[in-house]
Design a protein around this motif. Structure first.
Motif, PDB file in Angstrom:
ATOM      1  N   ALA A 114       0.832  -1.212   0.000  1.00  0.00           N
ATOM      2  CA  ALA A 114       0.000   0.000   0.000  1.00  0.00           C
ATOM      3  C   ALA A 114       0.863   1.255   0.000  1.00  0.00           C
ATOM      4  CB  ALA A 114      -0.923  -0.010   1.223  1.00  0.00           C
ATOM      5  N   GLU A 115       1.963   1.231   0.772  1.00  0.00           N
ATOM      6  CA  GLU A 115       2.860   2.395   0.809  1.00  0.00           C
ATOM      7  C   GLU A 115       3.539   2.584  -0.548  1.00  0.00           C
ATOM      8  OE1 GLU A 115       5.374   1.442   4.102  1.00  0.00           O
ATOM      9  OE2 GLU A 115       4.136   2.580   5.532  1.00  0.00           O
ATOM     10  N   LYS A 116       3.975   1.478  -1.154  1.00  0.00           N
ATOM     11  CA  LYS A 116       4.668   1.571  -2.434  1.00  0.00           C
ATOM     12  C   LYS A 116       3.751   2.097  -3.535  1.00  0.00           C
ATOM     13  CE  LYS A 116       7.571  -1.148  -5.566  1.00  0.00           C
ATOM     14  NZ  LYS A 116       8.168  -2.474  -5.845  1.00  0.00           N
ATOM     15  N   SER A 117       2.480   1.726  -3.488  1.00  0.00           N
ATOM     16  CA  SER A 117       1.531   2.117  -4.529  1.00  0.00           C
ATOM     17  C   SER A 117       0.860   3.458  -4.267  1.00  0.00           C
ATOM     18  CB  SER A 117       0.448   1.047  -4.683  1.00  0.00           C
ATOM     19  OG  SER A 117      -0.321   0.954  -3.492  1.00  0.00           O
ATOM     20  N   GLY A 118       1.001   3.995  -3.031  1.00  0.00           N
ATOM     21  CA  GLY A 118       0.345   5.253  -2.690  1.00  0.00           C
ATOM     22  C   GLY A 118      -1.056   5.080  -2.126  1.00  0.00           C
ATOM     23  N   LEU A 119      -1.572   3.830  -2.099  1.00  0.00           N
ATOM     24  CA  LEU A 119      -2.914   3.589  -1.558  1.00  0.00           C
ATOM     25  C   LEU A 119      -2.964   3.794  -0.046  1.00  0.00           C
ATOM     26  CD1 LEU A 119      -3.957   0.402  -3.560  1.00  0.00           C
ATOM     27  CD2 LEU A 119      -4.810   2.723  -3.866  1.00  0.00           C
ATOM     28  N   ILE A 120      -1.805   3.884   0.582  1.00  0.00           N
ATOM     29  CA  ILE A 120      -1.759   4.036   2.032  1.00  0.00           C
ATOM     30  C   ILE A 120      -2.460   5.310   2.500  1.00  0.00           C
ATOM     31  CG2 ILE A 120       0.459   5.255   2.045  1.00  0.00           C
ATOM     32  CD1 ILE A 120      -0.731   2.566   4.550  1.00  0.00           C
ATOM     33  N   VAL A 121      -2.488   6.337   1.638  1.00  0.00           N
ATOM     34  CA  VAL A 121      -3.141   7.598   2.023  1.00  0.00           C
ATOM     35  C   VAL A 121      -4.637   7.369   2.232  1.00  0.00           C
ATOM     36  CG1 VAL A 121      -3.701   9.937   1.279  1.00  0.00           C
ATOM     37  CG2 VAL A 121      -1.412   9.024   0.874  1.00  0.00           C
ATOM     38  N   GLU A 122      -5.275   6.654   1.293  1.00  0.00           N
ATOM     39  CA  GLU A 122      -6.703   6.364   1.434  1.00  0.00           C
ATOM     40  C   GLU A 122      -6.950   5.437   2.614  1.00  0.00           C
ATOM     41  OE1 GLU A 122      -9.025   5.607  -2.274  1.00  0.00           O
ATOM     42  OE2 GLU A 122      -7.060   5.732  -3.244  1.00  0.00           O
ATOM     43  N   ILE A 123      -6.074   4.452   2.789  1.00  0.00           N
ATOM     44  CA  ILE A 123      -6.247   3.511   3.897  1.00  0.00           C
ATOM     45  C   ILE A 123      -6.117   4.233   5.238  1.00  0.00           C
ATOM     46  CG2 ILE A 123      -5.227   1.510   5.040  1.00  0.00           C
ATOM     47  CD1 ILE A 123      -4.516   0.434   2.259  1.00  0.00           C
ATOM     48  N   ASP A 124      -5.101   5.075   5.369  1.00  0.00           N
ATOM     49  CA  ASP A 124      -4.920   5.839   6.602  1.00  0.00           C
ATOM     50  C   ASP A 124      -6.131   6.716   6.897  1.00  0.00           C
ATOM     51  OD1 ASP A 124      -2.503   4.741   7.183  1.00  0.00           O
ATOM     52  OD2 ASP A 124      -1.286   6.486   6.671  1.00  0.00           O
ATOM     53  N   SER A 125      -6.676   7.339   5.871  1.00  0.00           N
ATOM     54  CA  SER A 125      -7.856   8.201   6.063  1.00  0.00           C
ATOM     55  C   SER A 125      -9.040   7.389   6.577  1.00  0.00           C
ATOM     56  CB  SER A 125      -8.223   8.891   4.750  1.00  0.00           C
ATOM     57  OG  SER A 125      -7.195   9.747   4.325  1.00  0.00           O
ATOM     58  N   TRP A 126      -9.197   6.197   6.004  1.00  0.00           N
ATOM     59  CA  TRP A 126     -10.298   5.325   6.451  1.00  0.00           C
ATOM     60  C   TRP A 126     -10.097   4.925   7.914  1.00  0.00           C
ATOM     61  CZ3 TRP A 126     -10.519   0.367   8.362  1.00  0.00           C
ATOM     62  CH2 TRP A 126     -11.783  -0.224   8.421  1.00  0.00           C
ATOM     63  N   VAL A 127      -8.868   4.540   8.276  1.00  0.00           N
ATOM     64  CA  VAL A 127      -8.576   4.133   9.658  1.00  0.00           C
ATOM     65  C   VAL A 127      -8.876   5.277  10.625  1.00  0.00           C
ATOM     66  CG1 VAL A 127      -6.733   3.495  11.259  1.00  0.00           C
ATOM     67  CG2 VAL A 127      -6.865   2.398   9.022  1.00  0.00           C
ATOM     68  N   LEU A 128      -8.447   6.482  10.273  1.00  0.00           N
ATOM     69  CA  LEU A 128      -8.656   7.639  11.141  1.00  0.00           C
ATOM     70  C   LEU A 128     -10.147   7.874  11.384  1.00  0.00           C
ATOM     71  CD1 LEU A 128      -7.524  10.169  12.602  1.00  0.00           C
ATOM     72  CD2 LEU A 128      -7.714  11.374  10.415  1.00  0.00           C
ATOM     73  N   LYS A 129     -10.942   7.841  10.328  1.00  0.00           N
ATOM     74  CA  LYS A 129     -12.385   8.082  10.473  1.00  0.00           C
ATOM     75  C   LYS A 129     -13.042   6.987  11.317  1.00  0.00           C
ATOM     76  CE  LYS A 129     -12.743  10.496   6.040  1.00  0.00           C
ATOM     77  NZ  LYS A 129     -13.255  10.417   4.639  1.00  0.00           N
ATOM     78  N   GLN A 130     -12.691   5.713  11.044  1.00  0.00           N
ATOM     79  CA  GLN A 130     -13.307   4.611  11.773  1.00  0.00           C
ATOM     80  C   GLN A 130     -12.925   4.639  13.247  1.00  0.00           C
ATOM     81  OE1 GLN A 130     -15.540   2.241  10.580  1.00  0.00           O
ATOM     82  NE2 GLN A 130     -15.588   3.639   8.839  1.00  0.00           N
ATOM     83  N   ALA A 131     -11.634   4.913  13.524  1.00  0.00           N
ATOM     84  CA  ALA A 131     -11.178   4.939  14.912  1.00  0.00           C
ATOM     85  C   ALA A 131     -11.850   6.067  15.700  1.00  0.00           C
ATOM     86  CB  ALA A 131      -9.661   5.090  14.958  1.00  0.00           C
ATOM     87  N   CYS A 132     -11.995   7.236  15.088  1.00  0.00           N
ATOM     88  CA  CYS A 132     -12.661   8.366  15.756  1.00  0.00           C
ATOM     89  C   CYS A 132     -14.136   8.061  15.978  1.00  0.00           C
ATOM     90  CB  CYS A 132     -12.486   9.639  14.933  1.00  0.00           C
ATOM     91  SG  CYS A 132     -10.831  10.338  15.008  1.00  0.00           S
TER      92      CYS A 132
END
Length: 691
Positions: free
Chosen positions: A491-509
């Protein structure tokens, strides 16, 4: 014979008109020669009109300067006919000048034709007097006037042809040439006038109904000056417009060239980028199909680049990449193409005769990269792993060639690095698996296949729960539940990590907001953030939005970043972390002790806690070194006023030691495994009951 006289002022005016007409003719010849093809007829027609009126006006003013002791006038029809001859002769002259070449034969023919036209205009204009019984001409002077007309015409054509281009000092040359041409035209005119004799008793038949020369001179001069002035002004304005157009075209061409270069080259190294590389691969493939032969593609990845980039920062890493590109470009053949296709990845396209040639090139590249690089005050060393494919043996198209070269490069890296590997079909399995996993990862975002697990965190003193760390899991449709290690790197290599991180942040909050509403007012949820996400311009705004949407006070969220991330670009990290601190969000340095922190920078970072790297906790039972390191980290954190968290607690001995070291928070499988949100509170209640 009747004796005539001249008005010297009018003679001078006729000379001035001749010079002005000559200059206009030279200027218009330049416009005809430099205009675009479809505009030439218009310039010839307009120029013929202006030049014809100018030449005819000089002749007519010269005639009006002459007077006899009898009333004089001019027949309108014949006068207009003489004007038409002047216009036709001028048009012929401009047409001659517009030709790309003017050999001597053409010049001679043109001079005779133009001279005859001007002479005809002059003598027809004289005939407009309708003298009775008629004008008597001196044949010798008439012949001389014709010779002067032809010589003047030849000079005019030659000068106009030579001065038609906008070269240096062309205006000064045209002015000088105008004086010469004007003098020649005046000479022809007054020679022709001198050839005319008027017998005693002659009278002017045109004086009765013809044009009256009392006002005609002023009208002719005014009209001529207006026509020549308009012609010159139009020519000058058009020339300036053409110069501006040419300058604009040149600027646009240069800008297009620069944009094309930018579109096809890497901004950092100035090497060809993937787009240009693919075009050159396609050209090489077509060449092989036409003429036979082979070429090789080599996929290069720098070994040891990431630690250098992490330790010294992106600016040093960028300088190193530039030097690698320069060194390889200088030593490779001019026919080779070296392109940068990503971070520290390069591709070389080279024509070879066989696999041995490819091996020799690969060895040369490895030797070049192995030599130290001087970046500022740092002497840096890296190596490179290469994957080699041959066309047409190892791929039918450029995508397949690049994918296979990438697979061979990873094989070389897995085999010990600083070496090269030729592609074989067994290497494709791993590359294909990575490609399929990447496709699945993109689908997972769209189909909501991710889920958060929460690992509890406990106070070291007392054992009460103080919150949880949000850990992502992937419910893969065929491979089951996957831990982060199986996909986060991709995910980090492909750049998808940004979307994944955003999803994690919203779900955790969202989850922490629900727990907060249920009365768990002392808990905090920790969310791990990648370096790519941290560098996003609107990252802090997205954090604040997630808190507001779930009515969660900011102090109940902790953003965890690794020590390496914090030290990678300290100034940028401080700015982002200060903004997080300003809105009340906690910041934790994860994996502390595993990176290369500078205490000078660490004390300036707006962080709330340090997490001791689990590697030190795991090794506690093997010796005193790790105990000393943990003790030093705890002392450092306490001195800086930071909360100390120890993760990876799996034994009672580890728990006891960390508690004795006065760590603040403990986390690990001994205390609690990561759980889905729906099981989290129930499992904790069971654990308390059991204990």
């Amino acid at each position: 014979m009747l004796t005539g006289s001249y008005d010297l002022f009018m003679v001078f005016i006729s000379f001035c008109v001749a010079v002005l007409a000559s200059y206009t003719a030279l200027d218009l010849s330049g416009r005809v020669a430099t205009s675009k093809k479809n505009a030439v007829p218009f310039w010839i027609c307009g120029g013929a009109l202006a030049m014809g009126i100018g030449i005819w006006s000089m002749h007519f003013v010269g005639m009006l300067a002459f007077s006899l002791p009898i009333p004089m006038g001019y027949d309108l029809t014949i006068t207009l006919l003489s004007l038409a001859l002047a216009i036709i002769a001028s048009g012929f002259a401009l047409w001659m000048v517009a030709q790309p070449e003017m050999p001597w034969t053409h010049l001679l023919i043109g001079a005779v034709a133009l001279g005859a036209g001007i002479a005809a205009m002059h003598y027809l204009g004289m005939y407009a007097l309708l003298m009775q019984p008629g004008i008597v001409y001196d044949p010798l002077l008439v012949g001389l006037s014709l010779v002067i007309a032809v010589i003047a015409s030849a000079s005019a054509l030659l000068i106009a042809f030579r001065l038609r281009r906008n070269t240096a000092y062309v205006k000064a040359w045209r002015m000088g040439a105008s004086l010469v041409m004007g003098g020649a035209i005046i000479g022809m005119h007054y020679t022709g006038m001198a050839a005319a004799g008027f017998p005693e008793g002659s009278f002017c038949a045109a004086a009765i109904d013809g044009l009256d020369n009392n006002w005609l001179a002023s009208l002719v001069i005014v009209v001529t000056l207006a026509v020549l002035g308009i012609a010159l002004l139009t020519s000058v304005l058009d020339a300036k417009m053409e110069l501006r157009t040419d300058a604009l075209s040149s600027s646009l061409a240069e800008a297009n060239k620069e944009l094309t270069h930018l579109a096809l080259h890497d901004n950092l190294t100035k090497l060809p980028n993937r787009l240009l590389l693919e075009d050159r691969i396609e050209q090489s493939m077509q060449k092989v199909k036409r003429n036979g032969g082979i070429f090789t593609l080599m996929f290069l990845d720098l070994d040891g680049f990431k630690p250098i980039n992490d330790a010294f920062g992106h600016h040093v890493g960028d300088k190193l990449l530039e030097q690698v590109g320069q060194r390889l470009t200088q030593r490779l053949r001019a026919t080779d193409t070296l392109a940068r296709v990503g971070g520290d990845e390069f591709v070389l396209l080279a024509e070879v005769d066989n696999a041995t040639d490819a091996s020799n090139i690969a060895k040369q590249i490895i030797d070049l990269v192995n030599q130290p690089f001087q970046v500022g005050e740092q002497e840096l060393r890296v190596s490179t792993s290469l994957g080699i494919v041959m066309y047409p043996a190892d791929g039918a198209d450029q995508q397949e060639l690049l994918m296979n070269a990438d697979a061979a490069m990873y094989h070389a890296k897995a085999s010990g690095k600083n070496d090269f590997s030729f592609f074989n079909t067994t290497m494709n399995a791993g590359a294909l698996a990575q490609l399929n996993l990447l496709q699945d990862l993109r689908r997972a975002l769209q189909q909501d296949e991710f889920v958060l697990y929460y690992q509890p965190k406990f106070a070291a003193n007392g054992g009460q729960i103080v919150g949880a760390e949000a850990l992502i899991r992937w419910r893969h449709p065929t491979r089951g539940l996957l831990a982060p290690g199986a996909f986060i790197g991709l995910a980090e290599k492909s750049g998808l990590i940004v979307e994944i991180d955003s999803w994690v942040l919203k779900q955790a909050c969202q989850q922490m907001g629900e727990w907060y509403a249920e009365g768990y007012l002392d808990w905090c949820v920790a969310v791990n953030v990648s370096a790519l996400q941290l560098s996003q311009p609107r990252f802090v705004d997205s954090v604040q939005a997630a808190l507001e949407q779930n009515a969660l006070p900011a102090k109940h969220l902790i953003i965890e970043i690794t020590e390496t991330m914090a030290m990678n670009d300290v100034d940028a990290s401080i700015k982002v972390l200060e903004r997080l601190a300003n809105i009340g969000v906690g910041v934790s340095i994860d994996d502390f002790g595993s990176g290369h922190s500078s205490l000078l920078y660490l004390k300036n970072l707006p962080v709330n806690e340090l997490k001791i790297d689990r590697g030190f906790v795991n090794e506690l039972q093997h010796g005193a070194a790790d105990e000393a390191i943990i003790s030093a980290i705890v002392d450092l954190g306490q001195a800086l006023g930071l909360r100390i968290v120890a993760e990876g607690v799996e034994t009672a001995e580890q728990q006891a030691f960390l508690s004795s070291m006065k760590c603040d928070v403990l986390q690990g499988f001994l205390l609690g495994h990561p759980l889905p949100a729906e099981d989290f509170i129930g499992k904790l209640a069971e654990k308390r009951t059991a204990s």
